[in-house]
Design a protein around this motif. Sequence first.
Motif, mmCIF file in Angstrom:
data_model
loop_
_atom_site.group_PDB
_atom_site.id
_atom_site.type_symbol
_atom_site.label_atom_id
_atom_site.label_comp_id
_atom_site.label_asym_id
_atom_site.label_seq_id
_atom_site.Cartn_x
_atom_site.Cartn_y
_atom_site.Cartn_z
ATOM 1 N N THR A 133 0.831 -1.214 0.000
ATOM 2 C CA THR A 133 0.000 0.000 0.000
ATOM 3 C C THR A 133 0.861 1.259 0.000
ATOM 4 O OG1 THR A 133 -1.724 -1.181 1.226
ATOM 5 C CG2 THR A 133 -1.826 1.230 1.210
ATOM 6 N N GLU A 134 1.905 1.250 0.848
ATOM 7 C CA GLU A 134 2.806 2.399 0.878
ATOM 8 C C GLU A 134 3.537 2.577 -0.446
ATOM 9 O OE1 GLU A 134 5.432 1.977 4.144
ATOM 10 O OE2 GLU A 134 3.881 2.222 5.686
ATOM 11 N N LEU A 135 3.912 1.429 -1.068
ATOM 12 C CA LEU A 135 4.576 1.501 -2.372
ATOM 13 C C LEU A 135 3.646 2.096 -3.421
ATOM 14 C CD1 LEU A 135 6.978 0.841 -4.172
ATOM 15 C CD2 LEU A 135 6.065 -1.468 -4.460
ATOM 16 N N GLN A 136 2.363 1.680 -3.374
ATOM 17 C CA GLN A 136 1.388 2.238 -4.318
ATOM 18 C C GLN A 136 1.194 3.728 -4.082
ATOM 19 O OE1 GLN A 136 0.099 0.505 -6.833
ATOM 20 N NE2 GLN A 136 -0.817 2.380 -7.566
ATOM 21 N N THR A 137 1.206 4.111 -2.785
ATOM 22 C CA THR A 137 1.095 5.546 -2.467
ATOM 23 C C THR A 137 2.281 6.312 -3.015
ATOM 24 O OG1 THR A 137 -0.106 4.985 -0.434
ATOM 25 C CG2 THR A 137 0.831 7.197 -0.591
ATOM 26 N N LEU A 138 3.475 5.715 -2.868
ATOM 27 C CA LEU A 138 4.670 6.364 -3.428
ATOM 28 C C LEU A 138 4.581 6.477 -4.952
ATOM 29 C CD1 LEU A 138 7.491 4.683 -1.306
ATOM 30 C CD2 LEU A 138 6.655 7.035 -1.132
ATOM 31 N N ARG A 139 4.048 5.430 -5.586
ATOM 32 C CA ARG A 139 3.880 5.503 -7.046
ATOM 33 C C ARG A 139 2.911 6.617 -7.434
ATOM 34 N NH1 ARG A 139 2.961 -0.961 -7.564
ATOM 35 N NH2 ARG A 139 5.162 -1.639 -7.429
ATOM 36 N N ASP A 140 1.785 6.689 -6.700
ATOM 37 C CA ASP A 140 0.820 7.772 -6.982
ATOM 38 C C ASP A 140 1.459 9.135 -6.787
ATOM 39 O OD1 ASP A 140 -1.007 5.784 -7.480
ATOM 40 O OD2 ASP A 140 -1.932 5.890 -5.487
ATOM 41 N N SER A 141 2.219 9.262 -5.685
ATOM 42 C CA SER A 141 2.899 10.551 -5.446
ATOM 43 C C SER A 141 3.900 10.858 -6.553
ATOM 44 C CB SER A 141 3.617 10.515 -4.092
ATOM 45 O OG SER A 141 2.697 10.300 -3.035
ATOM 46 N N ASN A 142 4.607 9.811 -7.001
ATOM 47 C CA ASN A 142 5.572 9.999 -8.090
ATOM 48 C C ASN A 142 4.867 10.454 -9.368
ATOM 49 O OD1 ASN A 142 7.975 9.971 -9.439
ATOM 50 N ND2 ASN A 142 7.970 7.786 -9.839
ATOM 51 N N ALA A 143 3.705 9.828 -9.673
ATOM 52 C CA ALA A 143 2.958 10.224 -10.872
ATOM 53 C C ALA A 143 2.460 11.661 -10.760
ATOM 54 C CB ALA A 143 1.777 9.264 -11.083
ATOM 55 N N ARG A 144 1.967 12.016 -9.541
ATOM 56 C CA ARG A 144 1.490 13.404 -9.362
ATOM 57 C C ARG A 144 2.636 14.390 -9.494
ATOM 58 N NH1 ARG A 144 -1.771 10.992 -5.263
ATOM 59 N NH2 ARG A 144 -0.253 11.597 -3.662
ATOM 60 N N LEU A 145 3.792 14.033 -8.933
ATOM 61 C CA LEU A 145 4.942 14.925 -9.056
ATOM 62 C C LEU A 145 5.369 15.094 -10.511
ATOM 63 C CD1 LEU A 145 7.095 13.763 -6.014
ATOM 64 C CD2 LEU A 145 5.953 15.969 -6.286
ATOM 65 N N ILE A 146 5.321 14.000 -11.267
ATOM 66 C CA ILE A 146 5.684 14.094 -12.695
ATOM 67 C C ILE A 146 4.709 15.013 -13.429
ATOM 68 C CG2 ILE A 146 5.818 12.775 -14.832
ATOM 69 C CD1 ILE A 146 6.875 10.431 -13.177
ATOM 70 N N ASP A 147 3.394 14.833 -13.137
ATOM 71 C CA ASP A 147 2.402 15.721 -13.763
ATOM 72 C C ASP A 147 2.632 17.176 -13.380
ATOM 73 O OD1 ASP A 147 1.261 13.512 -14.921
ATOM 74 O OD2 ASP A 147 -0.245 13.254 -13.337
ATOM 75 N N SER A 148 2.939 17.399 -12.083
ATOM 76 C CA SER A 148 3.193 18.779 -11.637
ATOM 77 C C SER A 148 4.423 19.366 -12.320
ATOM 78 C CB SER A 148 3.369 18.794 -10.111
ATOM 79 O OG SER A 148 2.213 18.335 -9.467
ATOM 80 N N LEU A 149 5.472 18.530 -12.460
ATOM 81 C CA LEU A 149 6.683 19.011 -13.138
ATOM 82 C C LEU A 149 6.413 19.346 -14.596
ATOM 83 C CD1 LEU A 149 9.394 16.609 -11.652
ATOM 84 C CD2 LEU A 149 9.126 19.050 -11.202
ATOM 85 N N GLU A 150 5.625 18.493 -15.266
ATOM 86 C CA GLU A 150 5.289 18.783 -16.664
ATOM 87 C C GLU A 150 4.474 20.064 -16.769
ATOM 88 O OE1 GLU A 150 3.312 15.319 -18.051
ATOM 89 O OE2 GLU A 150 5.154 14.107 -18.251
ATOM 90 N N GLU A 151 3.501 20.221 -15.860
ATOM 91 C CA GLU A 151 2.695 21.448 -15.881
ATOM 92 C C GLU A 151 3.555 22.675 -15.589
ATOM 93 O OE1 GLU A 151 -1.350 23.258 -13.750
ATOM 94 O OE2 GLU A 151 -0.549 21.288 -13.190
ATOM 95 N N SER A 152 4.481 22.535 -14.619
ATOM 96 C CA SER A 152 5.378 23.647 -14.302
ATOM 97 C C SER A 152 6.257 23.998 -15.499
ATOM 98 C CB SER A 152 6.241 23.297 -13.090
ATOM 99 O OG SER A 152 5.437 23.055 -11.961
ATOM 100 N N ALA A 153 6.744 22.959 -16.200
ATOM 101 C CA ALA A 153 7.574 23.218 -17.376
ATOM 102 C C ALA A 153 6.782 23.960 -18.450
ATOM 103 C CB ALA A 153 8.114 21.894 -17.925
ATOM 104 N N THR A 154 5.495 23.542 -18.631
ATOM 105 C CA THR A 154 4.646 24.243 -19.607
ATOM 106 C C THR A 154 4.430 25.696 -19.205
ATOM 107 O OG1 THR A 154 3.512 22.162 -20.067
ATOM 108 C CG2 THR A 154 2.430 24.188 -20.788
ATOM 109 N N ASN A 155 4.162 25.920 -17.900
ATOM 110 C CA ASN A 155 3.961 27.297 -17.432
ATOM 111 C C ASN A 155 5.224 28.131 -17.593
ATOM 112 O OD1 ASN A 155 1.324 26.731 -16.689
ATOM 113 N ND2 ASN A 155 1.879 26.110 -14.625
ATOM 114 N N VAL A 156 6.379 27.508 -17.332
ATOM 115 C CA VAL A 156 7.641 28.241 -17.482
ATOM 116 C C VAL A 156 7.854 28.662 -18.929
ATOM 117 C CG1 VAL A 156 10.144 27.982 -17.396
ATOM 118 C CG2 VAL A 156 8.766 27.256 -15.458
#
Length: 302
Positions: A133-156
């Motif tokens: 469960t914790e590993l899945q949570t880490l994966r979800d967090s990793n996916a959200r961070l990747i999405d946030s980074l992509e969105e930040s790159a687009t905004n930049v």
Amino acid sequence: SQVIINSTITPNMTFTKTSQKFGQWADSRANTVFGLGFSSEQQLAKFAEKFQEVKEAAKLARDKSQEKTEASSNHSQESGHETPTSTQPSSINGTDDEKACHAGPVEAHLKSENDRLKSAVAQGTTNAKKWETELQTLRDSNARLIDSLEESATNVEQWKKQVAACKEESDHLRIKIAELEAQCEEADLQKENNAKLSLRVEELKADIQEKDLELENLRKQAEIIPQLMEECESMTQKLQTAELKNEEMGKRMETLQADIGESELKQSMLKSELKRFMDVLDGKIDELHEFRQGLSKLGVDN
């Protein structure tokens, strides 16, 4: 998107940190190498600790199973050695009692070990589910961070385009200001010329007043001395000439006054246009400053 990694953790597995934010391990049963990426080095270290705990639990369960197998084997050997070879009726009952007394503690010990092994396996399963469960949570967090980074790159990228547009507009305004400053310098030169013309007009006015005084004196002399009629006529001619010159000077003065008024009007219009462009430039500079503050704030948040 989510990916489920189906891998059984065994005591022989080794989790290897290939970089600060990536790790991998090999599953020989599935003939597969698994790898995971993390958003930070701390999350990678935490997952490595959990992996080691699951590995130790699996090793403990294996050791318990081996102890159980060895205990069963030893019990079978001891039972075989203790079986009596006599077939006399008097010794059979005694031998059965001895077997019952000896088998009781061994079975209780094996049952206790079995229960303890089951408890360890159940605990390991529970821990494995929790870690999964914790590993899945880490994966979800990793996916959200990747999405946030992509969105930040687009905004930049968008902000870079806006900054480039503002810079281009600022350069255009600087060029316009330079042109207006050149026009202002030209207006200053025109103003200086106007001042010189005004001084010349004052000199001409003084000359006219002097001529007027001279004319008045001549008129008085003409009234006082009738004998000087010829001189009076000559003076009249001079007076006429002076009046013509006076008219010419008046026309020139009117022309100069018109030029002065036109120059003052042009200078006023240039000042008004310069003030308007300065106001526009101040507004753009304020917008650019606010934009830079927003960009800095976003960088700090990221």
